[in-house]
Design a protein around this motif. Structure first.
Motif, PDB file in Angstrom:
ATOM      1  N   LYS A 219       0.840  -1.199   0.000  1.00 52.50           N
ATOM      2  CA  LYS A 219       0.000   0.000   0.000  1.00 52.50           C
ATOM      3  C   LYS A 219       0.871   1.243   0.000  1.00 52.50           C
ATOM      4  CE  LYS A 219      -0.467   0.803   4.987  1.00 52.50           C
ATOM      5  NZ  LYS A 219      -1.374   1.031   6.109  1.00 52.50           N
ATOM      6  N   VAL A 220       0.303   2.314  -0.527  1.00 46.53           N
ATOM      7  CA  VAL A 220       0.899   3.646  -0.450  1.00 46.53           C
ATOM      8  C   VAL A 220      -0.239   4.610  -0.146  1.00 46.53           C
ATOM      9  CG1 VAL A 220       2.109   5.480  -1.683  1.00 46.53           C
ATOM     10  CG2 VAL A 220       2.682   3.102  -2.148  1.00 46.53           C
ATOM     11  N   ILE A 221      -0.034   5.480   0.837  1.00 40.97           N
ATOM     12  CA  ILE A 221      -1.023   6.500   1.174  1.00 40.97           C
ATOM     13  C   ILE A 221      -0.503   7.855   0.710  1.00 40.97           C
ATOM     14  CG2 ILE A 221      -2.302   7.637   3.032  1.00 40.97           C
ATOM     15  CD1 ILE A 221      -2.027   5.077   4.676  1.00 40.97           C
ATOM     16  N   LEU A 222      -1.347   8.576  -0.030  1.00 40.61           N
ATOM     17  CA  LEU A 222      -0.994   9.914  -0.497  1.00 40.61           C
ATOM     18  C   LEU A 222      -1.915  10.907   0.205  1.00 40.61           C
ATOM     19  CD1 LEU A 222      -0.612   9.218  -4.334  1.00 40.61           C
ATOM     20  CD2 LEU A 222       1.136   9.080  -2.546  1.00 40.61           C
ATOM     21  N   PRO A 223      -1.489  11.436   1.368  1.00 40.06           N
ATOM     22  CA  PRO A 223      -2.339  12.353   2.139  1.00 40.06           C
ATOM     23  C   PRO A 223      -2.377  13.750   1.528  1.00 40.06           C
ATOM     24  CG  PRO A 223      -0.226  12.091   3.217  1.00 40.06           C
ATOM     25  CD  PRO A 223      -0.203  11.175   2.026  1.00 40.06           C
ATOM     26  N   LYS A 224      -3.238  14.579   2.071  1.00 45.20           N
ATOM     27  CA  LYS A 224      -3.434  15.945   1.582  1.00 45.20           C
ATOM     28  C   LYS A 224      -2.119  16.719   1.536  1.00 45.20           C
ATOM     29  CE  LYS A 224      -5.697  20.288   2.877  1.00 45.20           C
ATOM     30  NZ  LYS A 224      -6.527  20.980   3.887  1.00 45.20           N
ATOM     31  N   GLU A 225      -1.348  16.654   2.619  1.00 41.13           N
ATOM     32  CA  GLU A 225      -0.120  17.444   2.715  1.00 41.13           C
ATOM     33  C   GLU A 225       0.879  17.057   1.624  1.00 41.13           C
ATOM     34  OE1 GLU A 225      -2.482  17.174   6.194  1.00 41.13           O
ATOM     35  OE2 GLU A 225      -1.401  15.533   5.180  1.00 41.13           O
ATOM     36  N   LEU A 226       0.945  15.769   1.323  1.00 43.23           N
ATOM     37  CA  LEU A 226       1.884  15.297   0.310  1.00 43.23           C
ATOM     38  C   LEU A 226       1.467  15.771  -1.084  1.00 43.23           C
ATOM     39  CD1 LEU A 226       4.412  13.295   0.125  1.00 43.23           C
ATOM     40  CD2 LEU A 226       2.756  11.703  -0.847  1.00 43.23           C
ATOM     41  N   LEU A 227       0.175  15.653  -1.401  1.00 48.81           N
ATOM     42  CA  LEU A 227      -0.321  16.094  -2.704  1.00 48.81           C
ATOM     43  C   LEU A 227      -0.059  17.586  -2.882  1.00 48.81           C
ATOM     44  CD1 LEU A 227      -3.719  14.143  -2.815  1.00 48.81           C
ATOM     45  CD2 LEU A 227      -1.624  13.588  -4.069  1.00 48.81           C
ATOM     46  N   GLU A 228      -0.241  18.350  -1.814  1.00 48.68           N
ATOM     47  CA  GLU A 228       0.021  19.795  -1.885  1.00 48.68           C
ATOM     48  C   GLU A 228       1.509  20.078  -2.051  1.00 48.68           C
ATOM     49  OE1 GLU A 228      -1.777  21.282   1.678  1.00 48.68           O
ATOM     50  OE2 GLU A 228      -3.785  21.379   0.788  1.00 48.68           O
ATOM     51  N   GLU A 229       2.344  19.314  -1.351  1.00 51.13           N
ATOM     52  CA  GLU A 229       3.795  19.500  -1.446  1.00 51.13           C
ATOM     53  C   GLU A 229       4.294  19.279  -2.869  1.00 51.13           C
ATOM     54  OE1 GLU A 229       7.909  17.298   0.063  1.00 51.13           O
ATOM     55  OE2 GLU A 229       6.038  16.947   1.174  1.00 51.13           O
ATOM     56  N   TYR A 230       3.759  18.242  -3.527  1.00 46.63           N
ATOM     57  CA  TYR A 230       4.199  17.927  -4.887  1.00 46.63           C
ATOM     58  C   TYR A 230       3.381  18.658  -5.954  1.00 46.63           C
ATOM     59  CZ  TYR A 230       7.392  14.273  -3.281  1.00 46.63           C
ATOM     60  OH  TYR A 230       8.431  13.593  -2.691  1.00 46.63           O
ATOM     61  N   GLY A 231       2.290  19.300  -5.533  1.00 49.23           N
ATOM     62  CA  GLY A 231       1.455  20.025  -6.483  1.00 49.23           C
ATOM     63  C   GLY A 231       0.734  19.129  -7.452  1.00 49.23           C
ATOM     64  N   VAL A 232       0.337  17.930  -6.983  1.00 43.26           N
ATOM     65  CA  VAL A 232      -0.284  16.929  -7.853  1.00 43.26           C
ATOM     66  C   VAL A 232      -1.773  16.803  -7.528  1.00 43.26           C
ATOM     67  CG1 VAL A 232      -0.341  14.467  -8.427  1.00 43.26           C
ATOM     68  CG2 VAL A 232       1.848  15.640  -8.191  1.00 43.26           C
ATOM     69  N   ALA A 233      -2.616  16.818  -8.561  1.00 44.52           N
ATOM     70  CA  ALA A 233      -4.062  16.637  -8.393  1.00 44.52           C
ATOM     71  C   ALA A 233      -4.404  15.152  -8.426  1.00 44.52           C
ATOM     72  CB  ALA A 233      -4.813  17.368  -9.499  1.00 44.52           C
ATOM     73  N   ASP A 234      -5.561  14.828  -7.904  1.00 44.00           N
ATOM     74  CA  ASP A 234      -6.003  13.427  -7.870  1.00 44.00           C
ATOM     75  C   ASP A 234      -5.966  12.780  -9.251  1.00 44.00           C
ATOM     76  OD1 ASP A 234      -7.485  10.991  -6.913  1.00 44.00           O
ATOM     77  OD2 ASP A 234      -9.030  11.831  -8.193  1.00 44.00           O
ATOM     78  N   SER A 235      -6.444  13.496 -10.269  1.00 43.38           N
ATOM     79  CA  SER A 235      -6.502  12.918 -11.614  1.00 43.38           C
ATOM     80  C   SER A 235      -5.120  12.504 -12.114  1.00 43.38           C
ATOM     81  CB  SER A 235      -7.131  13.910 -12.595  1.00 43.38           C
ATOM     82  OG  SER A 235      -6.368  15.107 -12.661  1.00 43.38           O
TER      83      SER A 235
END
Length: 320
Positions: A219-235
């Motif tokens: 498993k890998v969890i991509l939390p809110k803070e990580l997505l914001e840090e990398y600037g990556v959207a869910d899509s």
């Protein structure tokens, strides 16, 4: 010739206005099957009104964009939905407003809807079904260069460039026929495979932080803070889902992606253990080896991972 194909062709001939839908958060097969069918029908019946409906294409605008379809266009229209297993996932809920509704899909038919339902779970993709349909009626349906490009993209997308088990001799035969229409396949393959620098960097994070057990569950969890840090959207995280499959010891895995609504989107993949039953238990579904689900919180994330671990353990024991 199957009667269902003939029935669908007759419905297409009957209606002067046809509106085609697909699922939310589209992938190449959703766009490929939807707009590929639309292009076949435009080439075959230039006198008819043909529309492709749905929300944003989320980075797939190199394939196609959607039409603006007024509400009144649905009155007396034939509506076709491609690549969508259950009605709540159809993009744009006006799909029920037509005079007739056809479902064409390759996912398990757990939630039937529509007046005519054509589901072929043995097909690699919905685009393969549409290509086969078009080639089945050479006197009635015209395959255009643009339709071939779109349908080929859908097949390539859902087979992982012909690497997944759903790829059959028919898949390759139909893909070969589509290639003969002369679109730039090399360019299309680059577009399908290309990722942004930020997604590439997030890929590095995934490889460094993947959690796995002794039976090949991961498993890998991509939390809110990580997505914001990398600037990556869910899509954009869809590009990550196949990466754990390159790791030799892994059998099945899930990527948990935080959503603005507070829950986690779950992308599930497997090399053997059946995972779609896990997905069904958690507000999702899909294929035996490729599914999606939702987890309300980290507690349900842990629950889903536990079920993946159990599936991998059982699979290991059954193949010893």
């Amino acid at each position: 010739m199957s009667s269902i194909r003939q029935e669908i062709l007759e419905a297409i001939k009957k209606y002067d206005r046809i509106i085609i839908h697909r699922h939310m958060r589209p992938d190449p097969d959703a766009i490929g099957s939807q707009v590929g069918l639309a292009e076949v029908l435009r080439a075959s019946f230039p006198e008819k009104e043909i529309y492709q409906a749905g929300g944003p294409v989320e980075g797939l605008d190199y394939l196609a964009v959607m039409d603006e379809v007024a509400d009144e266009k649905y009155e007396g229209a034939l509506v076709i939905v491609t690549d969508t297993a259950n009605a709540p996932r159809v993009s744009d809920d006006r799909f029920t407003r037509g005079a007739m509704l056809i479902k064409i899909d390759h996912h398990p038919n757990d939630e039937p809807y529509g007046d005519i339902v054509w589901v072929n779970t043995k097909a690699s993709s919905c685009s393969e079904i549409i290509a086969d349909f078009a080639f089945s009626f050479p006197d009635d349906l015209v395959m255009s260069k643009e339709a071939a490009r779109l349908l080929y993209a859908g097949i390539v997308g859902d087979t992982g460039r012909f690497l997944y088990p759903a790829t059959t001799a028919q898949t390759l035969e139909l893909s070969g026929r589509l290639l003969s229409y002369g679109f730039d396949a090399a360019k299309l393959n680059r577009q399908l495979q290309q990722i942004s620098m930020k997604v590439a960097r997030l890929s590095g994070y995934l490889y460094q932080n993947i959690e796995a057990d002794e039976n090949g569950a991961a498993k890998v969890i991509l939390p809110k803070e990580l997505l914001e840090e990398y600037g990556v959207a869910d899509s954009e995280t869809s590009h990550l889902v196949s990466l754990p499959g390159t790791i030799d010891v892994l059998l099945a895995w899930a990527i948990f992606v935080w959503q603005p609504e507070g829950y986690y989107r779950v992308r599930l993949r497997s090399k053997g253990p059946v995972i779609n039953e896990i997905a069904k238990r958690h507000h999702g579904g899909g294929h035996l080896l490729a599914s999606g689900a939702n987890a309300r919180d980290l507690e349900e994330v842990a629950e889903i991972y536990g079920e993946i671990q159990a599936a991998c353990r059982e699979f290991r024991n059954s193949t010893k």
